[in-house]
Scaffold this motif. Structure first.
Motif, mmCIF file in Angstrom:
data_model
loop_
_atom_site.group_PDB
_atom_site.id
_atom_site.type_symbol
_atom_site.label_atom_id
_atom_site.label_comp_id
_atom_site.label_asym_id
_atom_site.label_seq_id
_atom_site.Cartn_x
_atom_site.Cartn_y
_atom_site.Cartn_z
ATOM 1 N N GLN A 188 -10.500 -0.345 -4.466
ATOM 2 C CA GLN A 188 -9.111 -0.500 -5.257
ATOM 3 C C GLN A 188 -7.885 -0.041 -4.247
ATOM 4 O O GLN A 188 -6.918 -0.465 -4.362
ATOM 5 C CB GLN A 188 -9.122 -0.054 -6.652
ATOM 6 C CG GLN A 188 -7.798 0.080 -7.348
ATOM 7 C CD GLN A 188 -7.429 1.643 -7.822
ATOM 8 O OE1 GLN A 188 -8.240 2.289 -8.339
ATOM 9 N NE2 GLN A 188 -6.183 2.210 -7.311
ATOM 10 N N THR A 189 -8.299 1.359 -3.923
ATOM 11 C CA THR A 189 -7.357 1.984 -3.038
ATOM 12 C C THR A 189 -6.959 1.091 -1.737
ATOM 13 O O THR A 189 -5.838 0.991 -1.293
ATOM 14 C CB THR A 189 -7.695 3.452 -2.726
ATOM 15 O OG1 THR A 189 -7.880 4.065 -3.956
ATOM 16 C CG2 THR A 189 -6.591 4.053 -1.896
ATOM 17 N N PHE A 190 -8.086 0.668 -1.081
ATOM 18 C CA PHE A 190 -7.809 -0.204 -0.119
ATOM 19 C C PHE A 190 -7.287 -1.494 -0.270
ATOM 20 O O PHE A 190 -6.214 -1.886 0.330
ATOM 21 C CB PHE A 190 -9.197 -0.522 0.558
ATOM 22 C CG PHE A 190 -9.115 -1.670 1.663
ATOM 23 C CD1 PHE A 190 -8.710 -1.380 2.769
ATOM 24 C CD2 PHE A 190 -9.873 -2.994 1.450
ATOM 25 C CE1 PHE A 190 -8.598 -2.550 3.968
ATOM 26 C CE2 PHE A 190 -9.616 -3.946 2.219
ATOM 27 C CZ PHE A 190 -9.289 -3.604 3.489
ATOM 28 N N LEU A 191 -7.584 -2.281 -1.195
ATOM 29 C CA LEU A 191 -6.733 -3.427 -1.484
ATOM 30 C C LEU A 191 -5.364 -3.234 -1.971
ATOM 31 O O LEU A 191 -4.563 -4.028 -1.417
ATOM 32 C CB LEU A 191 -7.601 -4.092 -2.733
ATOM 33 C CG LEU A 191 -8.982 -4.440 -2.582
ATOM 34 C CD1 LEU A 191 -9.575 -5.056 -3.879
ATOM 35 C CD2 LEU A 191 -8.848 -5.873 -1.609
ATOM 36 N N MET B 281 0.388 -3.229 -0.521
ATOM 37 C CA MET B 281 1.623 -2.706 -0.263
ATOM 38 C C MET B 281 2.142 -2.649 1.124
ATOM 39 O O MET B 281 3.399 -2.627 1.207
ATOM 40 C CB MET B 281 1.187 -1.118 -0.799
ATOM 41 C CG MET B 281 1.041 -0.950 -2.359
ATOM 42 S SD MET B 281 2.402 -1.527 -3.295
ATOM 43 C CE MET B 281 1.657 -1.598 -4.993
ATOM 44 N N PHE B 282 1.161 -2.537 1.913
ATOM 45 C CA PHE B 282 1.818 -2.844 3.415
ATOM 46 C C PHE B 282 2.376 -3.854 3.728
ATOM 47 O O PHE B 282 3.511 -4.021 4.267
ATOM 48 C CB PHE B 282 0.734 -2.523 4.510
ATOM 49 C CG PHE B 282 1.001 -2.617 6.106
ATOM 50 C CD1 PHE B 282 1.768 -1.730 6.621
ATOM 51 C CD2 PHE B 282 1.067 -4.071 6.614
ATOM 52 C CE1 PHE B 282 1.897 -1.775 7.836
ATOM 53 C CE2 PHE B 282 1.503 -4.008 7.847
ATOM 54 C CZ PHE B 282 1.815 -3.194 8.462
ATOM 55 N N ALA C 38 1.440 3.236 2.954
ATOM 56 C CA ALA C 38 1.281 2.030 3.450
ATOM 57 C C ALA C 38 2.713 1.022 3.127
ATOM 58 O O ALA C 38 3.244 0.502 4.142
ATOM 59 C CB ALA C 38 0.308 0.927 2.461
ATOM 60 N N ILE C 39 3.488 1.477 2.145
ATOM 61 C CA ILE C 39 4.761 0.930 2.073
ATOM 62 C C ILE C 39 5.838 1.263 3.020
ATOM 63 O O ILE C 39 6.460 0.606 3.353
ATOM 64 C CB ILE C 39 5.274 1.170 0.560
ATOM 65 C CG1 ILE C 39 4.503 0.507 -0.555
ATOM 66 C CG2 ILE C 39 6.668 0.892 0.581
ATOM 67 C CD1 ILE C 39 5.105 0.917 -1.979
ATOM 68 N N LEU C 40 5.662 2.780 3.215
ATOM 69 C CA LEU C 40 6.570 3.216 4.148
ATOM 70 C C LEU C 40 6.147 2.720 5.591
ATOM 71 O O LEU C 40 7.018 2.253 6.525
ATOM 72 C CB LEU C 40 6.332 4.612 4.368
ATOM 73 C CG LEU C 40 6.795 5.390 2.988
ATOM 74 C CD1 LEU C 40 6.644 6.944 2.965
ATOM 75 C CD2 LEU C 40 8.374 5.173 2.663
ATOM 76 N N GLY D 16 -3.248 -2.315 8.322
ATOM 77 C CA GLY D 16 -1.949 -1.333 7.761
ATOM 78 C C GLY D 16 -2.487 -0.430 6.743
ATOM 79 O O GLY D 16 -2.313 0.697 6.525
ATOM 80 N N GLY D 17 -3.401 -1.071 5.893
ATOM 81 C CA GLY D 17 -4.071 -0.320 4.949
ATOM 82 C C GLY D 17 -5.037 0.674 5.118
ATOM 83 O O GLY D 17 -5.066 1.788 4.718
ATOM 84 N N VAL D 18 -5.780 0.398 6.287
ATOM 85 C CA VAL D 18 -6.766 1.277 6.753
ATOM 86 C C VAL D 18 -6.145 2.322 7.496
ATOM 87 O O VAL D 18 -6.407 3.564 7.272
ATOM 88 C CB VAL D 18 -7.796 0.571 7.689
ATOM 89 C CG1 VAL D 18 -8.587 1.691 8.572
ATOM 90 C CG2 VAL D 18 -8.549 -0.499 6.987
ATOM 91 N N ILE D 19 -5.207 2.175 8.195
ATOM 92 C CA ILE D 19 -4.122 3.560 8.661
ATOM 93 C C ILE D 19 -3.587 4.177 7.765
ATOM 94 O O ILE D 19 -3.717 5.354 7.756
ATOM 95 C CB ILE D 19 -3.098 2.770 9.681
ATOM 96 C CG1 ILE D 19 -3.711 2.105 10.918
ATOM 97 C CG2 ILE D 19 -1.992 3.992 10.043
ATOM 98 C CD1 ILE D 19 -2.688 1.388 11.779
ATOM 99 N N ALA D 20 -3.085 3.564 6.500
ATOM 100 C CA ALA D 20 -2.553 4.344 5.508
ATOM 101 C C ALA D 20 -3.484 5.135 4.842
ATOM 102 O O ALA D 20 -3.347 6.224 4.372
ATOM 103 C CB ALA D 20 -2.039 3.466 4.509
#
Length: 357
Positions: free
Chosen positions: A304-307, A312-313, A65-67, A45-49
């Motif tokens: 950091q963005t990935f984590l 958030m996903f 990711a949240i969405l 999910g994080g990679v897709i976001a």
């Protein structure tokens, strides 16, 4: 109350055995295998976001990711088997990401804003946090829910909500409600705040200060500032990061208060200053020294963005729209008033102490 209790509440029921409770290490292998499906789901999910963020200018990987997590939660079944890994991701990955966030903050950069702008930042955070707590009390809301909303709306959105959760021992549905409200009202601010600044006759830098001082999420600040111009974006991000710095003392204060006033008899209380907050401060001080090479800083920013996107996903999987609506009008009223308060303080402060240059 143990860590696991936080994740045994609706909207997503998680078996007690799925948590991260401390105990003998003999079951580490089976526990990790049990977490693997959910951890993999959050990573994907994080990679897709992050990929979608590159295709959608103005959108942040964290918001996407949240969405994505919320869309899955509300439109499709969520397999029970992934929940242990989702629990792990939404806590451990998030806290690691917050530690790395400290590498984006140099104290010299923050101090360069000047005493007037820094005073506005402190007032925006302090007045909004205090007023949100007070109004929430008048509305008869639970202490944990008030603390989550106050932190998210005054400091830095979903990351502040999740950081506060550990100190408040809040329920998962309360965390999901606070994050859902941050996403909703922060997104509404993206077009509204720049338009308000222009209506008040502010120049580009002043609009940037207004955006950074009032808007909830770092990602939302970037979106709003970028829509105004490069000068507004630079000021907005710097002012917003000054608000992020207040995360460490605020969480430490909440932890001290909860340990002293609301300790559960026989329970193991969390440390006064959570370890990830210590890490955040250490990384910020390390960045201030200037010894970290730029390529390493860029890699840390990507990590950091990935984590945070993966975390958030996982948090998005707890955002249940019907549950948010069932939380009652009080949460929505408090979120709206909190947004108006920080916006009002930011407008007054920007007009009294406009940024230099």
């Amino acid at each position: 109350m143990s860590k696991n209790d936080t994740f045994t509440e609706p909207p997503l029921a998680i078996p007690a055995s799925a948590g991260l409770a401390s105990g003998p290490r003999t079951g580490t292998g089976p526990k990790f295998r049990g977490m693997l499906p959910g951890l993999l789901a959050c990573v994907v999910g994080g990679v897709i976001a992050m990929g979608l963020a590159k295709l959608m200018p103005g959108m942040s990987a964290l918001l996407i990711a949240i969405l994505l997590g919320a869309i899955w939660r509300n439109l499709l079944p969520v397999p029970e088997m992934i929940m242990p890994g989702v629990t792990f991701s939404s806590k451990k990955l998030l806290r690691t990401g917050i530690v790395l966030l400290g590498l984006q903050l140099a104290l010299s950069q923050i101090l360069a804003l000047g005493p007037g702008v820094l005073l506005v930042v402190v007032l925006c955070v302090g007045v909004t946090f205090g007023a949100t707590m007070l109004i929430g009390g008048w509305l008869g809301m639970d202490l944990s829910q008030r603390l989550l909303i106050a932190a998210g709306f005054s400091i830095c959105g979903a990351a502040a909500v999740a950081a506060t959760e550990g100190a408040t021992k809040a329920k998962q549905d309360q965390v999901a409600t606070a994050i859902g409200l941050v996403v909703l009202f922060g997104t509404l601010m993206i077009p509204i705040v720049p338009a308000l600044g222009a209506l008040l006759g502010m120049d580009e830098s002043a609009i940037g200060m207004l955006i950074g001082a009032s808007t909830h999420e770092v990602a939302q600040v970037v979106a709003a500032g970028g829509a105004v111009g490069s000068s507004a974006l630079a000021v907005a991000v710097t002012v917003k990061l000054a608000r992020v710095v207040t995360l460490a003392p605020m969480i430490a204060g909440v932890s001290m208060y909860m340990n002293k006033k609301h300790a559960v008899e026989g329970a193991k209380n969390p440390p006064i200053v959570p370890l990830f907050v210590v890490g955040f401060i250490a990384m910020m001080l390390l960045r201030t020294t200037g010894i970290i090479p730029e390529p390493m800083l860029e890699f840390a920013k990507l990590a950091q963005t990935f984590l945070l996107a993966a975390a958030m996903f996982g948090l998005g999987l707890g955002v249940h729209i019907r549950g948010l609506m069932r939380s009652g009008s009080r949460s929505l009223v408090l979120a709206a008033l909190s947004t108006l308060i920080i916006l009002g303080v930011a407008v007054a402060g920007t007009m009294l102490f406009p940024p230099a240059g």
